[in-house]
Design an enzyme around this catalytic site. Sequence first.
Site, short mmCIF file in Angstrom:
data_model
loop_
_atom_site.label_atom_id
_atom_site.label_comp_id
_atom_site.label_asym_id
_atom_site.label_seq_id
_atom_site.Cartn_x
_atom_site.Cartn_y
_atom_site.Cartn_z
N ARG A 1 53.60 52.51 21.14
CA ARG A 1 53.93 51.69 21.93
C ARG A 1 55.11 51.10 20.71
O ARG A 1 55.72 50.06 21.38
CB ARG A 1 53.39 50.21 22.18
CG ARG A 1 52.68 50.10 23.69
CD ARG A 1 52.47 49.28 23.67
NE ARG A 1 52.35 48.51 25.14
CZ ARG A 1 51.07 49.14 26.53
NH1 ARG A 1 49.63 49.89 25.30
NH2 ARG A 1 50.65 48.46 27.28
N ARG B 1 43.59 40.55 35.34
CA ARG B 1 44.25 40.04 34.40
C ARG B 1 45.12 39.05 33.84
O ARG B 1 45.63 38.21 34.94
CB ARG B 1 44.07 40.82 33.09
CG ARG B 1 43.80 42.57 33.31
CD ARG B 1 43.99 43.59 33.12
NE ARG B 1 45.33 43.20 32.13
CZ ARG B 1 46.09 44.55 31.45
NH1 ARG B 1 45.37 46.04 32.14
NH2 ARG B 1 47.11 44.81 31.70
N ARG C 1 56.13 41.68 30.01
CA ARG C 1 56.04 43.08 29.20
C ARG C 1 57.19 43.69 29.76
O ARG C 1 57.24 45.09 29.08
CB ARG C 1 54.82 43.35 29.95
CG ARG C 1 53.36 42.40 29.57
CD ARG C 1 51.97 42.46 30.31
NE ARG C 1 51.74 43.78 30.80
CZ ARG C 1 50.86 43.84 32.10
NH1 ARG C 1 50.34 43.08 32.77
NH2 ARG C 1 49.94 44.79 32.75
N ARG D 1 46.61 44.33 40.80
CA ARG D 1 45.65 44.54 40.61
C ARG D 1 44.22 44.14 40.32
O ARG D 1 45.10 42.66 40.00
CB ARG D 1 46.25 45.35 39.01
CG ARG D 1 44.81 46.32 37.99
CD ARG D 1 45.26 46.52 37.18
NE ARG D 1 46.24 45.69 36.62
CZ ARG D 1 47.29 46.35 35.38
NH1 ARG D 1 46.51 48.01 35.05
NH2 ARG D 1 47.52 45.27 34.58
N LYS E 1 48.55 54.72 34.17
CA LYS E 1 47.53 55.32 33.48
C LYS E 1 46.36 55.00 33.05
O LYS E 1 46.03 56.73 32.81
CB LYS E 1 48.01 54.90 32.15
CG LYS E 1 50.03 55.29 31.51
CD LYS E 1 50.19 54.50 30.53
CE LYS E 1 50.23 52.98 30.26
NZ LYS E 1 51.00 52.08 30.88
P1 AP5 Z 1 46.70 51.14 36.28
O1 AP5 Z 1 45.80 52.30 36.01
O2 AP5 Z 1 45.80 50.25 35.77
O3 AP5 Z 1 48.33 51.43 34.76
P2 AP5 Z 1 48.30 51.19 33.61
O4 AP5 Z 1 49.34 51.97 33.24
O5 AP5 Z 1 47.24 51.17 33.35
O6 AP5 Z 1 48.67 49.03 33.54
P3 AP5 Z 1 47.98 48.50 32.06
O7 AP5 Z 1 48.87 47.60 32.87
O8 AP5 Z 1 46.71 48.42 32.02
O9 AP5 Z 1 48.79 49.11 31.08
P4 AP5 Z 1 49.33 48.06 30.17
O10 AP5 Z 1 49.94 49.50 29.47
O11 AP5 Z 1 50.57 46.79 30.65
O12 AP5 Z 1 48.54 47.59 29.53
P5 AP5 Z 1 47.77 47.62 28.17
O13 AP5 Z 1 46.10 47.35 28.92
O14 AP5 Z 1 47.27 49.24 28.14
O15 AP5 Z 1 47.12 51.06 37.21
C1 AP5 Z 1 47.79 49.44 38.41
C2 AP5 Z 1 47.25 49.50 39.18
O16 AP5 Z 1 48.14 50.54 40.17
C3 AP5 Z 1 45.64 48.89 39.72
O17 AP5 Z 1 45.63 48.13 40.62
C4 AP5 Z 1 46.09 51.14 40.30
O18 AP5 Z 1 45.01 50.42 41.08
C5 AP5 Z 1 46.92 51.64 41.09
N1 AP5 Z 1 47.97 52.26 40.93
C6 AP5 Z 1 47.89 52.88 39.84
N2 AP5 Z 1 48.48 54.52 40.60
C7 AP5 Z 1 48.46 54.85 41.14
C8 AP5 Z 1 48.80 55.52 42.34
N3 AP5 Z 1 49.40 56.55 42.09
N4 AP5 Z 1 49.19 54.33 43.34
C9 AP5 Z 1 48.93 53.24 43.90
N5 AP5 Z 1 48.67 52.40 43.22
C10 AP5 Z 1 47.87 52.88 42.06
O19 AP5 Z 1 48.09 46.72 27.65
C11 AP5 Z 1 47.19 45.04 27.25
C12 AP5 Z 1 48.03 44.44 26.65
O20 AP5 Z 1 47.74 44.16 25.29
C13 AP5 Z 1 49.70 44.32 26.36
O21 AP5 Z 1 50.93 44.12 26.71
C14 AP5 Z 1 49.51 44.34 24.66
O22 AP5 Z 1 49.29 43.05 24.29
C15 AP5 Z 1 48.51 44.52 23.83
N6 AP5 Z 1 48.20 46.22 23.71
C16 AP5 Z 1 47.61 47.44 23.92
N7 AP5 Z 1 48.11 48.35 22.92
C17 AP5 Z 1 49.23 47.85 22.50
C18 AP5 Z 1 49.78 48.88 21.44
N8 AP5 Z 1 49.98 49.76 21.09
N9 AP5 Z 1 50.46 47.45 20.41
C19 AP5 Z 1 50.76 46.44 20.53
N10 AP5 Z 1 49.87 45.79 21.31
C20 AP5 Z 1 49.20 46.31 22.60
#
Ligand code: AP5
Length: 226
Positions: free
Chosen positions: A102, A169, A180, A136, A27
């Site tokens: 979420r 991270r 997660r 990542r 994402k």
């Molecule tokens: P990346 O783009 O970083 O993936 P992502 O989907 O953004 O993954 P996240 O882990 O950041 O999402 P998340 O939803 O768990 O975490 P968030 O930060 O929102 O890509 C991943 C890897 O793959 C990278 O290395 C990239 O280079 C590679 N890649 C990407 N596309 C590719 C492709 N096509 N081919 C090959 N490689 C590829 O949230 C973190 C924490 O915050 C949560 O666990 C929770 O505790 C809290 N939080 C955040 N939002 C909320 C909410 N709304 N409510 C409650 N808690 C929340």
Amino acid sequence: MNQQKNTKQGILVKMNIVLLGSPGVGKGTYAKRISGIYGIPQISTGDMFREAIKNKTEIGLKAKEYIDKGELVPDDVTIGIVEERLKKDDCKNGFMLDGFPRTIAQAEALDKIVVIDKVLDFTASEKIIIDRLSGRRICKSCGAIYHIRNIIPKVKGVCDKCGGEVYQRNDDKPEAVKKRLDVYTKQTAPLIGYYKEKKLLADIGADKPIEQVDEIIADVRKALEE
Ligand code: AP5
């Protein structure tokens, strides 16, 4: 879509977009590209929490307890920071929510604040997702995203874009990843049905490797501009 389109051809648009999809589906990677194409801000609740943790704010300290364990931060805290963020001027022509909502409670709260035009649901196999998460790395300063195998910084541990420290991270370590993915299935996946019912959902296959990321972005453009 209820507003004009904003493309590189310069026609103005207002698009309020939600990005859905499992942790690690990409994402954040796609959001940065889409944000550049349409000129709308990427609003990542994960990035906002990580910034708050870095600055040791009250919200940051509270969020850290949950994030490091792979759990969701409580709805009231999360809804509050998104509501404040959406009031900012840069959201006037639209925005892209990355990682919010979420939970169903967050989606219902969002519906009371703004009208959502489109929800993009990115999907990839579990094997691919685990590989993306475990490999990542991100920049502590600017949030640029890397991967140990296919998006490698030129100098090990140093961000190509800003020179910041590139790190893993805490919640990308195996125990937290497992939690997660489980939290996603139980608490976030029900949003697919929620938005399908509202006829806002577009499925975007994201199994393709990073060399083919342009094809994933082309599918996004098709979904947004149809
Ligand atoms: P990346 O783009 O970083 O993936 P992502 O989907 O953004 O993954 P996240 O882990 O950041 O999402 P998340 O939803 O768990 O975490 P968030 O930060 O929102 O890509 C991943 C890897 O793959 C990278 O290395 C990239 O280079 C590679 N890649 C990407 N596309 C590719 C492709 N096509 N081919 C090959 N490689 C590829 O949230 C973190 C924490 O915050 C949560 O666990 C929770 O505790 C809290 N939080 C955040 N939002 C909320 C909410 N709304 N409510 C409650 N808690 C929340």
